[in-house]
Design an enzyme around this catalytic site. Structure first.
Site, PDB file in Angstrom:
ATOM      1  N   HIS A 169      13.513   8.348  12.081  1.00  0.00           N
ATOM      2  CA  HIS A 169      12.298   7.513  11.975  1.00  0.00           C
ATOM      3  C   HIS A 169      11.031   8.388  12.022  1.00  0.00           C
ATOM      4  CE1 HIS A 169      10.689   3.183  12.629  1.00  0.00           C
ATOM      5  NE2 HIS A 169       9.773   3.922  12.053  1.00  0.00           N
ATOM      6  N   GLY A 194       8.782   8.626   9.347  1.00  0.00           N
ATOM      7  CA  GLY A 194       7.863   8.266   8.273  1.00  0.00           C
ATOM      8  C   GLY A 194       6.414   8.644   8.518  1.00  0.00           C
ATOM      9  N   ARG A 237       0.825  -1.211   0.000  1.00  0.00           N
ATOM     10  CA  ARG A 237       0.000   0.000   0.000  1.00  0.00           C
ATOM     11  C   ARG A 237       0.858   1.260   0.000  1.00  0.00           C
ATOM     12  NH1 ARG A 237      -4.159  -3.007   3.943  1.00  0.00           N
ATOM     13  NH2 ARG A 237      -2.189  -3.746   4.759  1.00  0.00           N
ATOM     14  N   ILE A 238       1.915   1.253   0.810  1.00  0.00           N
ATOM     15  CA  ILE A 238       2.779   2.437   0.860  1.00  0.00           C
ATOM     16  C   ILE A 238       3.592   2.531  -0.438  1.00  0.00           C
ATOM     17  CG2 ILE A 238       4.666   3.578   2.094  1.00  0.00           C
ATOM     18  CD1 ILE A 238       3.746   1.990   4.614  1.00  0.00           C
ATOM     19  N   ARG A 240      12.718  -0.570   7.481  1.00  0.00           N
ATOM     20  CA  ARG A 240      13.368  -0.948   8.733  1.00  0.00           C
ATOM     21  C   ARG A 240      14.860  -1.055   8.452  1.00  0.00           C
ATOM     22  NH1 ARG A 240       9.285   0.379  10.787  1.00  0.00           N
ATOM     23  NH2 ARG A 240       7.850  -0.853  12.048  1.00  0.00           N
ATOM     24  N   ASP A 297      15.702   6.891   6.875  1.00  0.00           N
ATOM     25  CA  ASP A 297      14.792   7.269   7.961  1.00  0.00           C
ATOM     26  C   ASP A 297      14.823   6.223   9.069  1.00  0.00           C
ATOM     27  OD1 ASP A 297      12.739   8.935   9.137  1.00  0.00           O
ATOM     28  OD2 ASP A 297      11.290   7.375   8.590  1.00  0.00           O
ATOM     29  N   GLU A 336      18.115   1.630  16.306  1.00  0.00           N
ATOM     30  CA  GLU A 336      17.598   2.962  16.675  1.00  0.00           C
ATOM     31  C   GLU A 336      17.494   3.116  18.186  1.00  0.00           C
ATOM     32  OE1 GLU A 336      13.899   3.383  14.584  1.00  0.00           O
ATOM     33  OE2 GLU A 336      14.852   3.064  12.657  1.00  0.00           O
TER      34      GLU A 336
HETATM   35  C1  8YV Z   1       6.092   3.395  14.041  1.00  0.00           C
HETATM   36  C2  8YV Z   1       6.321   2.615  11.834  1.00  0.00           C
HETATM   37  O1  8YV Z   1       5.233   2.351  14.254  1.00  0.00           O
HETATM   38  O2  8YV Z   1       4.089   2.100  11.308  1.00  0.00           O
HETATM   39  C3  8YV Z   1       5.253   1.716  11.353  1.00  0.00           C
HETATM   40  O3  8YV Z   1       5.572   0.576  11.000  1.00  0.00           O
HETATM   41  O4  8YV Z   1       7.468   2.392  11.659  1.00  0.00           O
HETATM   42  C4  8YV Z   1       5.998   3.809  12.607  1.00  0.00           C
HETATM   43  O5  8YV Z   1       4.794   4.372  12.258  1.00  0.00           O
HETATM   44  C5  8YV Z   1       5.795   4.445  14.963  1.00  0.00           C
HETATM   45  O6  8YV Z   1       6.914   5.251  14.980  1.00  0.00           O
HETATM   46  C6  8YV Z   1       5.548   3.934  16.352  1.00  0.00           C
HETATM   47  O7  8YV Z   1       5.484   4.980  17.204  1.00  0.00           O
END
Ligand code: 8YV
Length: 309
Positions: free
Chosen positions: A275, A277, A150-151, A228, A252, A257
């Site tokens: 991070h 996103g 989807r993304i 990731r 990102d 992390e």
């Molecule tokens: C994190 C993400 O979940 O949706 C994801 O997979 O990486 C982010 O949206 C979010 O930073 C959690 O706080």
């Protein structure tokens, strides 16, 4: 009020508030001694809201039946442990796709045009010394998307708006998709000027973007990772960025992390982001609302909205 939800880590404030007020939520991360708290109260929680859910935590909650993951990626949840106990898992898909696509294109433009450096150039008063060097452009380039979910599809649409050619790699060729499909990631990397990584994390994709893939991408091409850190072989990436084996990277996400490898901090051909996103007010609000909606459906005995396990 009997519903009880364990909030495992700090989430969006409005989401936590709704869980506490409507569903008798309790913050684990605020307990002075979480271990003792779990020993004494672990049996009281049929549901969790959070994104880091270990086997140990699952074991400490004998009556757990739902994990409502805050995020689309649920690699922070021990899925095997959840499945073994038939615990359902939900995530937050769709609501973050646009934000993810926006940041991806933002990172690409930032990297191609060196926007962070251009900003520093002006602030440091260097403009009167002469013009900022010429940079690169996205128009007409090929972007290879690793994971056309989807993304990935949102990113592809924005790349098309930037007049880029889109190709993609994934487990399967998808029907009714206008982009060229590659079943081999090395081959796709060889065809791409930009490689955008947006595939789920976890064991199945660990180091999927290997040294071989990065080498195939080559010295004129760029890597963007919004998925990731685990998906990209970080050491190989750093080596190639240092020795000219890759033109640049926009990252990102990172393997460990919030620690970012020191070497990346000193490279000019890299754009770094902590991070971010999904980190906009409107998207995080929608993610929080979806977490709450899944919890409410669960306690009402209704079908879960976005169940993944
Ligand atoms: C994190 C993400 O979940 O949706 C994801 O997979 O990486 C982010 O949206 C979010 O930073 C959690 O706080």
């Amino acid at each position: 009020m009997s519903a009880k939800v364990l909030i495992t880590e700090r989430l969006l404030a409005s989401c936590e508030q709704a869980i506490i007020e409507k569903l008798n939520g309790v913050r684990l991360y605020e307990q002075q001694d979480p271990e003792t708290f779990l020993k004494e109260h672990g049996g009281e929680f049929p549901a969790i809201a959070g994104f880091a859910v270990s086997k140990e935590l699952i074991e400490a909650l004998p009556n757990l039946r739902l994990i409502a993951n805050f995020g689309v990626g649920y690699d922070g949840v021990d899925i095997r442990a959840a499945k073994d106990r038939s615990i359902a898992v939900t995530n937050t898909p769709d609501v973050l796709s646009e934000a993810m696509a926006e940041i991806t294109l933002g990172l690409m433009v930032s990297l191609a045009r060196r926007l962070p450096q251009a900003d520093r150039y002006v602030r440091e008063g260097r403009w009167p010394e002469g013009p900022f060097p010429l940079q690169n452009q996205l128009t007409g380039k090929t972007v290879g998307i690793v994971g056309l979910g989807r993304i990935g599809k949102q990113i592809a649409e924005l790349c098309q708006a930037f007049k880029m050619r889109v190709v993609y790699f994934g487990r399967n060729k998808q029907a009714d998709i206008p982009y060229v499909y590659y079943d081999n990631l090395v081959d796709m990397a060889g065809d791409a000027d930009w490689l955008v990584v947006v595939t789920p994390g976890g064991a199945a994709t660990k180091n999927l973007v290997s040294k071989e893939v990065l080498q195939a991408l080559g010295p004129k091409a760029y890597l963007v990772n919004v998925a990731r850190g685990s998906v990209v072989e970080e050491k190989a990436l750093i080596d190639l960025l240092q020795n000219g084996g890759l033109a640049g990277a926009a990252l990102d996400v990172f393997a460990n992390e919030p620690d970012v490898p020191q070497e990346l901090l000193t490279l000019e051909n890299v754009v770094l982001s902590p991070h971010q996103g999904s980190a906009t007010h409107q998207t995080r609000f929608a993610m929080g609302a979806l977490v709450v909606a899944n919890l409410e459906a669960f306690f009402a005995g209704e079908p879960l909205l976005t169940q993944v396990v």
